[in-house]
Write an enzyme that holds these catalytic residues in place. Sequence first.
Site, PDB file in Angstrom:
ATOM      1  N   ALA A  25      18.431  63.826   8.398  1.00 46.17           N
ATOM      2  CA  ALA A  25      18.879  62.373   7.763  1.00 46.17           C
ATOM      3  C   ALA A  25      18.230  62.178   6.397  1.00 46.17           C
ATOM      4  O   ALA A  25      17.086  61.756   6.472  1.00 46.17           O
ATOM      5  CB  ALA A  25      18.384  61.609   8.741  1.00 46.17           C
ATOM      6  N   SER A  30      11.922  55.702   5.053  1.00 44.35           N
ATOM      7  CA  SER A  30      12.212  56.795   5.706  1.00 44.35           C
ATOM      8  C   SER A  30      13.091  56.431   6.822  1.00 44.35           C
ATOM      9  O   SER A  30      13.701  55.353   6.935  1.00 44.35           O
ATOM     10  CB  SER A  30      11.041  57.785   6.498  1.00 44.35           C
ATOM     11  OG  SER A  30      11.172  58.877   6.926  1.00 44.35           O
ATOM     12  N   ASN A  31      13.180  57.405   7.887  1.00 45.42           N
ATOM     13  CA  ASN A  31      14.301  56.969   9.127  1.00 45.42           C
ATOM     14  C   ASN A  31      13.742  57.593  10.563  1.00 45.42           C
ATOM     15  O   ASN A  31      12.746  58.191  10.386  1.00 45.42           O
ATOM     16  CB  ASN A  31      15.716  57.323   9.019  1.00 45.42           C
ATOM     17  CG  ASN A  31      15.773  58.783   8.493  1.00 45.42           C
ATOM     18  OD1 ASN A  31      15.470  59.528   9.262  1.00 45.42           O
ATOM     19  ND2 ASN A  31      16.258  59.034   7.183  1.00 45.42           N
ATOM     20  N   ARG A  32      14.469  57.162  11.469  1.00 39.91           N
ATOM     21  CA  ARG A  32      13.689  57.757  12.584  1.00 39.91           C
ATOM     22  C   ARG A  32      14.184  59.166  13.176  1.00 39.91           C
ATOM     23  O   ARG A  32      13.876  59.538  14.380  1.00 39.91           O
ATOM     24  CB  ARG A  32      14.459  56.443  13.768  1.00 39.91           C
ATOM     25  CG  ARG A  32      13.911  55.268  13.760  1.00 39.91           C
ATOM     26  CD  ARG A  32      14.422  54.470  14.959  1.00 39.91           C
ATOM     27  NE  ARG A  32      16.000  53.988  14.923  1.00 39.91           N
ATOM     28  CZ  ARG A  32      16.786  54.559  15.812  1.00 39.91           C
ATOM     29  NH1 ARG A  32      16.424  55.670  16.565  1.00 39.91           N
ATOM     30  NH2 ARG A  32      17.972  54.261  15.656  1.00 39.91           N
ATOM     31  N   SER A  33      15.015  59.914  12.258  1.00 40.02           N
ATOM     32  CA  SER A  33      15.245  61.349  12.713  1.00 40.02           C
ATOM     33  C   SER A  33      13.815  62.091  13.015  1.00 40.02           C
ATOM     34  O   SER A  33      12.840  61.818  12.338  1.00 40.02           O
ATOM     35  CB  SER A  33      15.897  61.833  11.755  1.00 40.02           C
ATOM     36  OG  SER A  33      15.880  63.423  11.686  1.00 40.02           O
TER      37      SER A  33
END
Length: 413
Positions: A288, A221-224
């Site tokens: 994102a 995943s990502n930090r969004s």
Amino acid sequence: MTGGNDPAPLAGKFIVLAVTGGISSYKSIDLARQLALEGAEVQTILTQNALQFVRPLPFQILTGRTPIERMFPIEGGKHPGEMPHISLTHQADQTVIAPATADSIAKFARGDGDDFLSTLLLSAKAPVIIAPAMNPRMWSSPAVQDNIRLLRSRGHLVIEPGVGRMARPEEGEGRGRMPEPAEILTEIHRLLLPRPDLAGYRLVISAGPTRERWDAVRYLSNRSSGKMGYAIAITALARGAKVTLVSGPSSLPDPAGVNTIRVESAEEMRIAMLDAWKNADAAIMAAAVADYRPSKTIDEKKKKNSGPITIELEPTVDILVEMGNSKGSRILTGFAAETDNLIENALEKLRRKGLDFIVANIVAGNEDAMGANASRAIIIDESGTAEELPLLEKSQLAGKILDRIAKMWQKDT
Ligand SMILES: Cc1cc2nc3c(=O)[nH]c(=O)nc-3n(C[C@H](O)[C@H](O)[C@H](O)COP(=O)(O)O)c2cc1C
């Protein structure tokens, strides 16, 4: 349309509320109360026959003004020599007759001037809002219907009476009920308040990260955080748009009034976005979305081994490119989160995906936009013109993005 979040949307507005003699006159007390609560200055007029049904006192207390009941002696003027049947129509932002009896409608249509209300209506600005209330057989009579047509042809706004049970159960059901105060209020808002600039438009917005499953418990995943997309959705709603928000996993609550669709992976987001895009006038891709996902997913939890492992990744489908294929004259825009070469990378993305404009922001260093409440962004359009914005709260940045879209629509109309 309603007054939105403004507690006193009608502040500074002067409303003449005429109450005529029908069984539903009592409902106008509530209308007067709501108008006063919304900040309007309200002058009530009660016909002599209305006084058979309601007393002046509730109107006086709720509006802070003594209702006018007759032509003579002169009531309601503030200065000697004032003639309220003329001066009130100069001051009024809106005149409303609620309820409007068959008799008051006939007098207005005929142009009578034999009591305070009929005389005042002779100089009232159109549209006067007329909320009829009467027995269904009276309402459907040719005489009343002819008068209604005549008043409409003169530019007045006659709200269609409601269908429902009549005052007495044995009279059964039919059309003739006074429109509800909320409905009358909506018409007053529509006439007096500025129309929000995004009213009538449908927007689809994506937000948050995606999660690409690898095994039973792990994902990429990502930090969004979703804050940017949610801020756009909330701001667009407040500006009158109909909003669908497709959100990846985010701890933010569903915004009230927004159609929120929760998804997890890039593929789920793709399906939901393409579906919502069918009925949208513009799309803003603020999510994102993962560019890569594990080529293979494992159903069970991968056991820990001492040696390194390799996870093979495959590209996900580009949602914006697919949406661009059915774009037509609609507006399509997205974000470019970059760590370097911001403008060049964003411009390349804009051209490759056929976007109308792109919002580029830095996601590294001390002004990293990801997860933050504020963002420093550059808006770049098709011609390559870049508008550098200062560090803004995400709700302010949302406003700037929506200003652009609103301007593009204004140009088209
Ligand atoms: C009990 C009662 C209820 C009435 N309700 C209505 C009504 O709902 N609508 C209507 O047009 N007239 C109704 N009328 C007739 C009006 O009161 C009558 O036409 C009167 O002249 C209206 O005067 P105004 O329009 O000056 O207020 C009712 C009369 C009575 C006795």
